[in-house]
Design a protein around this motif. Structure first.
Motif, PDB file in Angstrom:
ATOM      1  N   GLY A 223      53.076  43.036 -21.534  1.00  0.00           N
ATOM      2  CA  GLY A 223      52.297  41.878 -21.917  1.00  0.00           C
ATOM      3  C   GLY A 223      52.091  41.839 -23.368  1.00  0.00           C
ATOM      4  O   GLY A 223      52.024  40.872 -24.093  1.00  0.00           O
ATOM      5  N   ARG A 224      52.046  42.871 -24.158  1.00  0.00           N
ATOM      6  CA  ARG A 224      51.492  43.083 -25.409  1.00  0.00           C
ATOM      7  C   ARG A 224      52.486  44.174 -26.423  1.00  0.00           C
ATOM      8  O   ARG A 224      52.825  45.130 -25.488  1.00  0.00           O
ATOM      9  CB  ARG A 224      50.316  43.176 -25.959  1.00  0.00           C
ATOM     10  CG  ARG A 224      49.342  42.162 -25.440  1.00  0.00           C
ATOM     11  CD  ARG A 224      47.968  42.458 -26.234  1.00  0.00           C
ATOM     12  NE  ARG A 224      47.026  41.270 -25.209  1.00  0.00           N
ATOM     13  CZ  ARG A 224      45.598  41.420 -25.562  1.00  0.00           C
ATOM     14  NH1 ARG A 224      45.200  42.470 -26.413  1.00  0.00           N
ATOM     15  NH2 ARG A 224      44.741  40.359 -24.926  1.00  0.00           N
ATOM     16  N   ALA A 225      53.013  43.738 -27.397  1.00  0.00           N
ATOM     17  CA  ALA A 225      53.795  44.960 -28.159  1.00  0.00           C
ATOM     18  C   ALA A 225      53.193  46.367 -28.066  1.00  0.00           C
ATOM     19  O   ALA A 225      53.782  47.261 -27.932  1.00  0.00           O
ATOM     20  CB  ALA A 225      54.107  44.222 -29.669  1.00  0.00           C
ATOM     21  N   GLU A 226      51.675  46.230 -28.259  1.00  0.00           N
ATOM     22  CA  GLU A 226      51.330  47.701 -28.507  1.00  0.00           C
ATOM     23  C   GLU A 226      51.439  48.618 -27.215  1.00  0.00           C
ATOM     24  O   GLU A 226      51.808  49.915 -27.201  1.00  0.00           O
ATOM     25  CB  GLU A 226      49.513  47.443 -28.618  1.00  0.00           C
ATOM     26  CG  GLU A 226      49.040  46.911 -27.467  1.00  0.00           C
ATOM     27  CD  GLU A 226      47.589  46.378 -27.790  1.00  0.00           C
ATOM     28  OE1 GLU A 226      46.926  46.909 -27.014  1.00  0.00           O
ATOM     29  OE2 GLU A 226      47.483  45.480 -28.457  1.00  0.00           O
ATOM     30  N   ASP A 227      51.387  47.978 -25.975  1.00  0.00           N
ATOM     31  CA  ASP A 227      51.857  48.674 -24.918  1.00  0.00           C
ATOM     32  C   ASP A 227      53.496  48.989 -24.717  1.00  0.00           C
ATOM     33  O   ASP A 227      53.699  50.113 -24.170  1.00  0.00           O
ATOM     34  CB  ASP A 227      51.689  47.632 -23.508  1.00  0.00           C
ATOM     35  CG  ASP A 227      50.025  47.575 -23.264  1.00  0.00           C
ATOM     36  OD1 ASP A 227      49.400  48.374 -24.082  1.00  0.00           O
ATOM     37  OD2 ASP A 227      49.679  46.484 -22.564  1.00  0.00           O
ATOM     38  N   CYS A 228      54.151  48.327 -25.261  1.00  0.00           N
ATOM     39  CA  CYS A 228      55.568  48.559 -25.624  1.00  0.00           C
ATOM     40  C   CYS A 228      55.779  49.973 -26.530  1.00  0.00           C
ATOM     41  O   CYS A 228      56.329  50.941 -26.053  1.00  0.00           O
ATOM     42  CB  CYS A 228      56.542  47.656 -26.206  1.00  0.00           C
ATOM     43  SG  CYS A 228      56.825  46.037 -24.993  1.00  0.00           S
ATOM     44  N   LEU A 229      55.052  50.199 -27.186  1.00  0.00           N
ATOM     45  CA  LEU A 229      54.850  51.000 -28.266  1.00  0.00           C
ATOM     46  C   LEU A 229      54.427  52.451 -27.604  1.00  0.00           C
ATOM     47  O   LEU A 229      54.833  53.829 -27.585  1.00  0.00           O
ATOM     48  CB  LEU A 229      54.080  50.969 -29.390  1.00  0.00           C
ATOM     49  CG  LEU A 229      54.104  51.882 -30.559  1.00  0.00           C
ATOM     50  CD1 LEU A 229      55.413  52.480 -31.049  1.00  0.00           C
ATOM     51  CD2 LEU A 229      53.228  51.846 -31.667  1.00  0.00           C
TER      52      LEU A 229
END
Length: 444
Positions: A223-229
């Motif tokens: 949902g958000r870039a921080e979770d991709c990281l």
């Protein structure tokens, strides 16, 4: 009309991890929520081709027991995850979106799935892929098209369309995909979520069915870039560099050098990026990148499927079959020249960074999600092929193997548009720094 979102819409992996450790929820409860959402939204979205309720609940109970005993595997511990049906999960069917692999069940995990399990993630099931990942539209699969949660009559994008739809609909907070020309970032942009393709080889592709080995990347959607990281840090062989707060020099890369673009999409992406500087590709470089991508992918894909193409062509989807036949006609000398051209193009694009910029910003996709089965669209007053348009802004970074992140930039006529951020290998943390700023200040 948009579908009613599932339980993980708007929830970050970090928030869920905090709830797990505070005892406000259990991994088993999260798994049940994901399984219920997959069942409820399955007919509308076709995001999953296989759901493993028994395996997911067993893994979730193990995750709960480990946490209770003080064994914490990290931020993905107990988190429900979807896995693209091109990535092997031991004991779970892997169809590759094709009748060629009906009934096939691998006996070993892909390397990235091994990493997921080691991180304590709970695999809910396999997500729909465009047949053999050979298409950015997501609407050619043996189990039917994956559909966009914002409007189920529109494309989710491809080829990781099921992963994009599953995350956007809140069925799971995180999913794995593959990206050969944009197959993580295109669904992310069309479905309004974040999608990250790391540098080539950063996440091992062992156990992933190949499309084009020179261009294939394993990526993540959330949902958000921080979770991709967070996911990337668990999946990669080397941990990404840490953000130390240094200023990031971002330049807007004019998309006109690559493709016609809906000006509303471009305006939203540029506003979200907040990039003061503008750079352009030298004249003709966009066409050279397209040609190089097409030749490399065509030759490598034809090699992967040569026996199937000769022995059982009727098992392919007709559109995929026609593309494979065209690919098989590309002569070897063009492949050799394309590989040489790839090295030259790397030097040309490197000059954009050498000019003092850390990150290049541009739209992820030049248009919003087209209707299912649509093969032409009008862009900036002209008619374009939908497949070529979807790939135009993402495929260059596969040719060059550069990290690229897509995040939501806003809505056009009620449909998502995406901002794409690109950097050199080793600068991935800068992409997420820019994405965080875009999420705070960009239009939504």
């Amino acid at each position: 009309m948009p579908v009613t979102p599932g339980p993980f819409a708007g929830r970050t992996v970090s928030d869920l991890a905090l709830d797990l450790r505070a005892g406000r929820v259990t991994a088993a409860e999260l798994a049940r929520l994901a399984l219920e959402a997959a069942a409820r939204l399955g007919p509308a979205l076709n995001a999953f081709v296989t759901v493993d309720a028994e395996g997911a609940l067993a893994a979730a109970r193990t995750a709960d027991r480990e946490l209770a005993e003080g064994a914490d595997r990290g931020p993905l511990h107990g988190i429900p995850v979807g896995v693209k049906d091109l990535i092997m999960v031991a004991g779970m069917p892997a169809t590759m979106g094709s009748r060629h692999f009906a009934g096939y069940v691998p006996d070993a995990d892909a390397a990235c799935v091994t990493r997921l399990r080691a991180a304590g993630a709970v695999i809910v099931g396999k997500t729909t892929t465009h047949e053999f990942a050979y298409g950015p539209t997501g609407d050619r699969s043996a189990n039917g098209p994956s559909r966009n949660p914002w409007d189920p009559e529109r494309m989710s994008g491809g080829s990781s369309g099921g992963s994009g739809a599953a995350v956007a609909a809140g069925i799971v907070p995180l999913a794995l995909g593959t990206d050969t020309g944009g197959s993580v970032r295109i669904p992310a942009a069309l479905c309004g979520v974040a999608g990250f393709k790391p540098a080539y080889g950063a996440i091992r592709a062992d156990g992933v069915f190949p499309l084009s080995v020179t261009l294939d990347h394993v990526g993540v959607l959330a949902g958000r870039a921080e979770d991709c990281l967070l996911a990337y840090a668990c999946l990669a062989d080397e941990r990404p560099a840490q953000d130390v707060g240094e200023p990031v020099r971002t330049a807007w890369l004019d998309p006109a050098g690559l493709t016609p673009c809906d000006p509303r999409v471009a305006a939203l992406a540029r506003e979200a990026a907040g990039a003061p500087d503008v750079v352009e590709l030298p004249e003709g470089v966009g066409a050279r990148l397209r040609e190089t991508y097409t030749v490399i992918q065509s030759c490598e894909t034809a090699a992967v499927h040569a026996e199937r193409l000769a022995g059982a062509p009727g098992l392919f989807d007709p559109e995929v079959l026609e593309r494979l036949r065209v690919a098989a006609e590309v002569p070897g000398w063009r492949y050799v020249r394309a590989m040489e051209e790839r090295r030259r193009l790397g030097g040309v694009v490197a000059e954009l960074f050498d000019g003092g910029h850390d990150v290049l910003a541009l739209p992820a996709v030049p248009l919003t999600a087209p209707p299912l089965q649509r093969r032409e669209a009008v862009l900036d007053g002209g008619t374009v092929a939908v497949r070529a348009a979807l790939l135009a802004l993402t495929s260059p970074w596969n040719v060059l193997g550069l990290p690229a992140l897509t995040v939501p930039a806003g809505l056009v006529d009620g449909l998502p548009a995406g901002l794409q951020l690109v950097c050199r290998p080793g600068g991935e943390h800068l992409l997420f720094q820019v994405a965080e700023k875009a999420g705070r200040s960009g239009p939504r």
